[in-house]
Motif scaffolding. Sequence first.
Motif, PDB file in Angstrom:
ATOM      1  N   PRO A  49      34.157  29.816  43.000  1.00 20.71           N
ATOM      2  CA  PRO A  49      33.198  30.884  43.291  1.00 20.71           C
ATOM      3  C   PRO A  49      32.978  31.776  42.077  1.00 20.71           C
ATOM      4  CG  PRO A  49      35.357  31.508  44.058  1.00 20.71           C
ATOM      5  CD  PRO A  49      35.509  30.134  43.470  1.00 20.71           C
ATOM      6  N   ALA A  50      31.882  32.507  42.098  1.00 18.64           N
ATOM      7  CA  ALA A  50      31.611  33.506  41.064  1.00 18.64           C
ATOM      8  C   ALA A  50      32.346  34.787  41.431  1.00 18.64           C
ATOM      9  CB  ALA A  50      30.114  33.755  40.944  1.00 18.64           C
ATOM     10  N   GLY A  51      33.326  35.158  40.630  1.00 17.71           N
ATOM     11  CA  GLY A  51      34.057  36.396  40.872  1.00 17.71           C
ATOM     12  C   GLY A  51      33.326  37.597  40.307  1.00 17.71           C
ATOM     13  N   SER A  52      33.702  38.781  40.798  1.00 16.38           N
ATOM     14  CA  SER A  52      33.079  40.016  40.331  1.00 16.38           C
ATOM     15  C   SER A  52      34.117  41.129  40.335  1.00 16.38           C
ATOM     16  CB  SER A  52      31.902  40.392  41.239  1.00 16.38           C
ATOM     17  OG  SER A  52      32.378  40.869  42.489  1.00 16.38           O
ATOM     18  N   ALA A  53      33.706  42.304  39.943  1.00 22.92           N
ATOM     19  CA  ALA A  53      34.590  43.473  39.986  1.00 22.92           C
ATOM     20  C   ALA A  53      34.573  44.149  41.352  1.00 22.92           C
ATOM     21  CB  ALA A  53      34.168  44.479  38.904  1.00 22.92           C
ATOM     22  N   ASP A  54      33.838  43.589  42.306  1.00 25.37           N
ATOM     23  CA  ASP A  54      33.692  44.168  43.645  1.00 25.37           C
ATOM     24  C   ASP A  54      34.623  43.430  44.602  1.00 25.37           C
ATOM     25  OD1 ASP A  54      32.939  45.009  46.170  1.00 25.37           O
ATOM     26  OD2 ASP A  54      30.788  44.874  45.786  1.00 25.37           O
ATOM     27  N   ALA A  55      35.757  44.049  44.955  1.00 23.06           N
ATOM     28  CA  ALA A  55      36.726  43.388  45.828  1.00 23.06           C
ATOM     29  C   ALA A  55      36.144  43.079  47.195  1.00 23.06           C
ATOM     30  CB  ALA A  55      37.977  44.258  45.968  1.00 23.06           C
ATOM     31  N   ARG A  56      35.256  43.922  47.685  1.00 24.18           N
ATOM     32  CA  ARG A  56      34.633  43.673  48.998  1.00 24.18           C
ATOM     33  C   ARG A  56      33.820  42.376  48.964  1.00 24.18           C
ATOM     34  NH1 ARG A  56      37.465  46.548  52.633  1.00 24.18           N
ATOM     35  NH2 ARG A  56      37.472  48.789  52.152  1.00 24.18           N
ATOM     36  N   ASP A  57      33.017  42.222  47.928  1.00 21.95           N
ATOM     37  CA  ASP A  57      32.205  41.013  47.804  1.00 21.95           C
ATOM     38  C   ASP A  57      33.089  39.793  47.600  1.00 21.95           C
ATOM     39  OD1 ASP A  57      29.624  39.658  47.550  1.00 21.95           O
ATOM     40  OD2 ASP A  57      30.176  39.399  45.447  1.00 21.95           O
ATOM     41  N   ASN A  58      34.125  39.925  46.780  1.00 22.13           N
ATOM     42  CA  ASN A  58      35.041  38.804  46.540  1.00 22.13           C
ATOM     43  C   ASN A  58      35.749  38.393  47.827  1.00 22.13           C
ATOM     44  OD1 ASN A  58      34.343  38.936  43.824  1.00 22.13           O
ATOM     45  ND2 ASN A  58      36.094  40.241  43.301  1.00 22.13           N
ATOM     46  N   GLY A  59      36.157  39.368  48.620  1.00 19.38           N
ATOM     47  CA  GLY A  59      36.807  39.060  49.884  1.00 19.38           C
ATOM     48  C   GLY A  59      35.893  38.318  50.834  1.00 19.38           C
ATOM     49  N   ARG A  60      34.632  38.750  50.903  1.00 20.67           N
ATOM     50  CA  ARG A  60      33.670  38.057  51.769  1.00 20.67           C
ATOM     51  C   ARG A  60      33.474  36.613  51.316  1.00 20.67           C
ATOM     52  NH1 ARG A  60      31.190  43.286  51.796  1.00 20.67           N
ATOM     53  NH2 ARG A  60      30.012  42.778  49.894  1.00 20.67           N
ATOM     54  N   LYS A  61      33.376  36.408  50.004  1.00 19.79           N
ATOM     55  CA  LYS A  61      33.220  35.043  49.491  1.00 19.79           C
ATOM     56  C   LYS A  61      34.445  34.192  49.823  1.00 19.79           C
ATOM     57  CE  LYS A  61      30.178  36.069  45.565  1.00 19.79           C
ATOM     58  NZ  LYS A  61      30.067  36.095  44.081  1.00 19.79           N
ATOM     59  N   ALA A  62      35.618  34.773  49.681  1.00 24.47           N
ATOM     60  CA  ALA A  62      36.845  34.025  49.974  1.00 24.47           C
ATOM     61  C   ALA A  62      36.857  33.576  51.433  1.00 24.47           C
ATOM     62  CB  ALA A  62      38.069  34.877  49.666  1.00 24.47           C
ATOM     63  N   ARG A  63      36.495  34.464  52.336  1.00 30.19           N
ATOM     64  CA  ARG A  63      36.523  34.118  53.757  1.00 30.19           C
ATOM     65  C   ARG A  63      35.455  33.080  54.112  1.00 30.19           C
ATOM     66  NH1 ARG A  63      37.669  39.514  53.627  1.00 30.19           N
ATOM     67  NH2 ARG A  63      35.576  40.191  54.234  1.00 30.19           N
ATOM     68  N   ALA A  64      34.294  33.165  53.468  1.00 26.34           N
ATOM     69  CA  ALA A  64      33.257  32.157  53.717  1.00 26.34           C
ATOM     70  C   ALA A  64      33.728  30.777  53.265  1.00 26.34           C
ATOM     71  CB  ALA A  64      31.967  32.546  52.997  1.00 26.34           C
ATOM     72  N   LEU A  65      34.401  30.716  52.120  1.00 31.51           N
ATOM     73  CA  LEU A  65      34.907  29.440  51.629  1.00 31.51           C
ATOM     74  C   LEU A  65      36.054  28.930  52.493  1.00 31.51           C
ATOM     75  CD1 LEU A  65      34.663  30.059  47.792  1.00 31.51           C
ATOM     76  CD2 LEU A  65      33.440  28.322  49.095  1.00 31.51           C
ATOM     77  N   MET A  66      36.847  29.827  53.022  1.00 35.61           N
ATOM     78  CA  MET A  66      37.895  29.411  53.960  1.00 35.61           C
ATOM     79  C   MET A  66      37.280  28.741  55.186  1.00 35.61           C
ATOM     80  SD  MET A  66      40.360  32.781  53.657  1.00 35.61           S
ATOM     81  CE  MET A  66      41.410  32.349  55.070  1.00 35.61           C
ATOM     82  N   GLN A  67      36.198  29.284  55.683  1.00 39.77           N
ATOM     83  CA  GLN A  67      35.526  28.688  56.836  1.00 39.77           C
ATOM     84  C   GLN A  67      34.989  27.294  56.489  1.00 39.77           C
ATOM     85  OE1 GLN A  67      35.504  29.806  59.853  1.00 39.77           O
ATOM     86  NE2 GLN A  67      35.582  32.044  59.860  1.00 39.77           N
ATOM     87  N   GLN A  68      34.418  27.152  55.299  1.00 36.90           N
ATOM     88  CA  GLN A  68      33.925  25.842  54.865  1.00 36.90           C
ATOM     89  C   GLN A  68      35.072  24.838  54.757  1.00 36.90           C
ATOM     90  OE1 GLN A  68      31.284  25.724  51.443  1.00 36.90           O
ATOM     91  NE2 GLN A  68      30.616  27.824  51.856  1.00 36.90           N
ATOM     92  N   ALA A  69      36.186  25.282  54.176  1.00 34.51           N
ATOM     93  CA  ALA A  69      37.337  24.394  54.016  1.00 34.51           C
ATOM     94  C   ALA A  69      37.899  23.988  55.366  1.00 34.51           C
ATOM     95  CB  ALA A  69      38.414  25.078  53.170  1.00 34.51           C
TER      96      ALA A  69
END
Length: 275
Positions: free
Chosen positions: A10-30
């Motif tokens: 994933p594309a990381g950023s300095a925004d922990a909120r956005d990074n957390g949302r991306k992590a959870r979306a990828l967890m759902q895909q996995a």
Amino acid sequence: MTLRIATTQPAGSADARDNGRKARALMQQAAAEHARLIQFPEGFLSGYAKEQIADWGDVDWAAVGDELGKVAALAAELQMWVVLGSAHPLTAPHRPHNSLYVISDQGQIITRYDKRFCSNTEITRFYSPGFEPAVFDVDGYRFGCAICIEVNFPQLFAEYDRLGVDCLLLSAWPVDSIFFLKAQAHAAINNYWLSLSVPAQSANLMPSAIIGPDGSRLTAVDGDAELAVVALDRNAPEFHIALDLARPWRAEANRGDIYRTRRVDDPRSLDRTCT
């Protein structure tokens, strides 16, 4: 017995909120692909120093902690193990660790790997070093953790071989393409799987990928995808030589008795002139 694992890009950023949302979306895909473990890049949740974080005072640590809790809760819901890169804050004025959180399928942080060999910039400006390896077991497979520049320290990878890992999880933010070849070499030399997770920002250099115990690339994140999944299988015939022959032989060779017991006492052995 097989075990499906996922690596991410994933594309990381300095925004922990956005990074957390991306992590959870990828967890759902996995989870939809029946993965039991998912791995994220170096520094993903908090943002990675040097690239995204110029000053730790700019980090919303409360958001980092809250998002970590949400990831852990989803891990329990999905019954999935998560290995999540993030800075881990210490008591001021100490600098954070550069860490991998290991979250169980019960939603518990069971261990944390703190990067031991930090780069010069990291150790002088951004991070406090760790000093211990980290291993954990999932469904009969043992995993170890390493981070980025540690790819240049083969003793760490040999240590994980001695600790009996089946798969080494290497999370990174690479800056050169030779990094991928080094990762392949460690997998082939130590005869274990190696899962590499890098951010989308490194996609021009290499993909996130899972490498077999013979050094072969088994799968990789392709195109606009952010996730790749593969099944670890000790009984796969293509890995018979690597797992059943090479790995135990190399362990015996490293112990050295097979050579010491065959050492000869012959004057010609001592003659270096070859006469």
